[in-house]
Design an enzyme around this catalytic site. Structure first.
Site, PDB file in Angstrom:
ATOM      1  N   THR A  28     -15.699  71.965   4.646  1.00 29.47           N
ATOM      2  CA  THR A  28     -15.895  71.722   6.214  1.00 29.47           C
ATOM      3  C   THR A  28     -16.258  71.062   6.912  1.00 29.47           C
ATOM      4  O   THR A  28     -17.839  71.948   6.379  1.00 29.47           O
ATOM      5  CB  THR A  28     -15.072  73.389   6.066  1.00 29.47           C
ATOM      6  OG1 THR A  28     -13.947  73.886   5.514  1.00 29.47           O
ATOM      7  CG2 THR A  28     -14.681  73.717   7.084  1.00 29.47           C
TER       8      THR A  28
ATOM      9  N   GLY B 179     -11.533  81.468   3.839  1.00 34.25           N
ATOM     10  CA  GLY B 179     -10.227  81.770   5.414  1.00 34.25           C
ATOM     11  C   GLY B 179     -10.124  82.744   4.928  1.00 34.25           C
ATOM     12  O   GLY B 179      -9.525  83.170   6.732  1.00 34.25           O
TER      13      GLY B 179
ATOM     14  N   THR C 217     -17.036  78.085   8.214  1.00 35.41           N
ATOM     15  CA  THR C 217     -16.991  78.198   7.232  1.00 35.41           C
ATOM     16  C   THR C 217     -16.799  79.154   6.357  1.00 35.41           C
ATOM     17  O   THR C 217     -17.814  79.804   6.434  1.00 35.41           O
ATOM     18  CB  THR C 217     -17.789  77.032   6.477  1.00 35.41           C
ATOM     19  OG1 THR C 217     -17.058  76.656   5.412  1.00 35.41           O
ATOM     20  CG2 THR C 217     -19.511  77.362   6.823  1.00 35.41           C
ATOM     21  N   GLY C 218     -15.954  79.725   4.994  1.00 34.04           N
ATOM     22  CA  GLY C 218     -15.999  80.075   4.612  1.00 34.04           C
ATOM     23  C   GLY C 218     -14.158  80.649   3.500  1.00 34.04           C
ATOM     24  O   GLY C 218     -13.747  79.681   3.571  1.00 34.04           O
TER      25      GLY C 218
ATOM     26  N   ARG D  89      -0.204  76.559   2.558  1.00 38.44           N
ATOM     27  CA  ARG D  89      -1.363  77.558   3.346  1.00 38.44           C
ATOM     28  C   ARG D  89      -1.862  77.019   4.211  1.00 38.44           C
ATOM     29  O   ARG D  89      -2.762  76.220   4.393  1.00 38.44           O
ATOM     30  CB  ARG D  89      -2.147  78.441   1.996  1.00 38.44           C
ATOM     31  CG  ARG D  89      -3.330  78.402   2.176  1.00 38.44           C
ATOM     32  CD  ARG D  89      -4.856  77.757   2.672  1.00 38.44           C
ATOM     33  NE  ARG D  89      -5.866  79.217   2.458  1.00 38.44           N
ATOM     34  CZ  ARG D  89      -6.972  78.354   3.223  1.00 38.44           C
ATOM     35  NH1 ARG D  89      -7.173  77.134   3.530  1.00 38.44           N
ATOM     36  NH2 ARG D  89      -7.996  79.385   2.884  1.00 38.44           N
ATOM     37  N   VAL D  90      -2.504  77.518   5.185  1.00 35.80           N
ATOM     38  CA  VAL D  90      -3.703  77.510   6.173  1.00 35.80           C
ATOM     39  C   VAL D  90      -4.379  78.518   6.113  1.00 35.80           C
ATOM     40  O   VAL D  90      -4.405  79.959   6.200  1.00 35.80           O
ATOM     41  CB  VAL D  90      -2.562  77.287   7.754  1.00 35.80           C
ATOM     42  CG1 VAL D  90      -3.815  77.313   8.857  1.00 35.80           C
ATOM     43  CG2 VAL D  90      -1.439  76.362   7.948  1.00 35.80           C
ATOM     44  N   GLY D  91      -5.674  77.949   6.385  1.00 36.67           N
ATOM     45  CA  GLY D  91      -7.074  78.599   6.591  1.00 36.67           C
ATOM     46  C   GLY D  91      -7.238  79.171   8.203  1.00 36.67           C
ATOM     47  O   GLY D  91      -6.143  79.035   9.229  1.00 36.67           O
ATOM     48  N   ASP D  92      -8.085  79.300   8.024  1.00 32.06           N
ATOM     49  CA  ASP D  92      -9.357  79.836   9.600  1.00 32.06           C
ATOM     50  C   ASP D  92      -9.302  78.944  10.161  1.00 32.06           C
ATOM     51  O   ASP D  92      -9.222  79.246  11.842  1.00 32.06           O
ATOM     52  CB  ASP D  92     -10.156  81.083   9.567  1.00 32.06           C
ATOM     53  CG  ASP D  92     -12.039  80.218   8.560  1.00 32.06           C
ATOM     54  OD1 ASP D  92     -10.855  79.542   8.024  1.00 32.06           O
ATOM     55  OD2 ASP D  92     -12.517  80.441   9.136  1.00 32.06           O
TER      56      ASP D  92
HETATM   57  N1  ASP Z   1     -12.528  78.112   5.806  1.00 33.36           N
HETATM   58  C1  ASP Z   1     -12.199  77.244   5.096  1.00 33.36           C
HETATM   59  C2  ASP Z   1     -10.870  77.559   4.846  1.00 33.36           C
HETATM   60  O1  ASP Z   1     -10.279  78.697   4.062  1.00 33.36           O
HETATM   61  C3  ASP Z   1     -12.527  76.600   3.953  1.00 33.36           C
HETATM   62  C4  ASP Z   1     -14.379  76.283   3.865  1.00 33.36           C
HETATM   63  O2  ASP Z   1     -14.580  76.568   5.050  1.00 33.36           O
HETATM   64  O3  ASP Z   1     -14.402  75.894   3.063  1.00 33.36           O
HETATM   65  O4  ASP Z   1      -9.548  76.444   5.262  1.00 33.36           O
END
Ligand code: ASP
Length: 310
Positions: A177, A231, A228-229, A205-208
């Site tokens: 990310t 999600g 980032t993290g 799947r969709v993250g943050d």
């Molecule tokens: N936050 C991102 C997600 O969950 C992943 C990441 O930050 O590496 O899609």
């Protein structure tokens, strides 16, 4: 009048240990970060908008195979690449986002087009692809996104039957990310976040990252934030907006607000990761609760920093 300006970028947070990293690899990451940082900073120096600066910096990171976004995106369960991105501008509170898109070299550019050329904020999958075609985007082949290490990551995740966060302890040595935040010479802030999501993800799947308020947010009254993290936790914590709210409603400084959210509120719900943030005075904060975060910042007052580990 000399108004302060600044930019910060990240290339993902996670379990990043110095002993896992060769000198060569460390240098490659630092060089990639510094190239992106300087491109964004130069734009600000030339008087360009925060929005232009974060887009340029994010595109540079998307074009690097080292990060989980654009070219370096991880594999889905079907062996494809599905990317998410969002962008937001703090003066107008305009934003644009895309999710589950394939074949687009620079998802952040498509997110900006959604913001500027459509009457919508968030487009997904096939619809987003059709919009990209209408906007004249060209499409890359699967080969463009192929990376041997990413492929091996996916094979392992498939074998283990897990959906793997790029920065989880199980992961290999690539993290993901990307994002950028900036404050320009006119005290406008903006934020961008772009990702390939999780290795072996399925069900769309969709993250943050593409969600305004969760993984990305900008407001001239308060700050611009890119996260980032893990999600799912960032979505439930509405993390980026929470930082902004603490500044707006509680009068916290940027640094205090970021610390409160990342080191307390996120930890309380067991979320791991980090964020980068700027405020309209040009202050910068790089906050994370993991072992490391690929990060960089540069300000008009002469502070410059590139870091990986805690
Ligand atoms: N936050 C991102 C997600 O969950 C992943 C990441 O930050 O590496 O899609």
């Amino acid at each position: 009048m000399n108004t302060p300006f600044s930019i910060a970028i990240h290339g993902g947070a996670g379990t990043i240990h110095k002993h896992q990293m060769s000198n060569e690899k460390e240098l490659a990451y630092k060089t990639a970060l510094s190239t992106a940082l300087n491109k964004g900073y130069e734009a600000l120096e030339q008087g360009k908008s925060a929005l232009d600066a974060i887009e340029i910096a994010t595109i540079t990171l998307e074009d690097s195979p080292l990060f989980n976004a654009g070219k370096g995106s991880v594999f889905t369960n079907k062996g494809t690449h599905e990317m998410d991105a969002s962008i937001m501008e703090g003066e107008s509170l305009f934003g644009g986002a895309v999710a589950g898109i394939s074949g687009i070299r620079n998802p952040i550019h498509l997110a900006r087009k959604v913001m500027e050329e459509s009457e919508h904020v968030f487009l997904v999958g096939e619809g987003a692809t059709n919009f990209a075609k209408e906007q004249g985007f060209s499409f890359e082949s699967e080969q463009y996104f192929y990376d041997e290490l990413r492929y091996q990551q996916w094979q392992e995740a498939l074998k283990a039957g897990v959906v793997q966060l790029d920065h989880s302890p199980l992961k290999e040595d690539k993290f993901g990310t990307v994002g950028a935040v900036a404050c320009d010479q006119f005290a406008n802030v903006a934020a961008a976040t772009s990702t390939g999501g999780m290795t072996n993800k399925k069900y769309g799947r969709v993250g943050d990252s593409p969600m305004l308020g969760a993984g990305n947010y900008a407001n001239n009254k308060t700050c611009a934030v890119s996260c980032t993290g893990s999600g799912e936790f960032f979505i439930r914590g509405v993390v980026a907006y929470d930082v902004s709210c603490l500044i707006e409603y509680k009068g916290l400084s940027l640094a205090k607000a970021c610390e409160e959210v990342v080191q307390k509120r996120l930890v309380n719900i067991k979320g791991d990761g980090g964020l980068i943030a700027v405020d309209p005075q040009g202050n910068v904060c790089l906050e994370f609760n993991t072992e490391g975060m690929y990060r960089g910042m540069k300000t008009s007052s002469g502070t410059e920093f590139i870091g990986i580990y805690r």
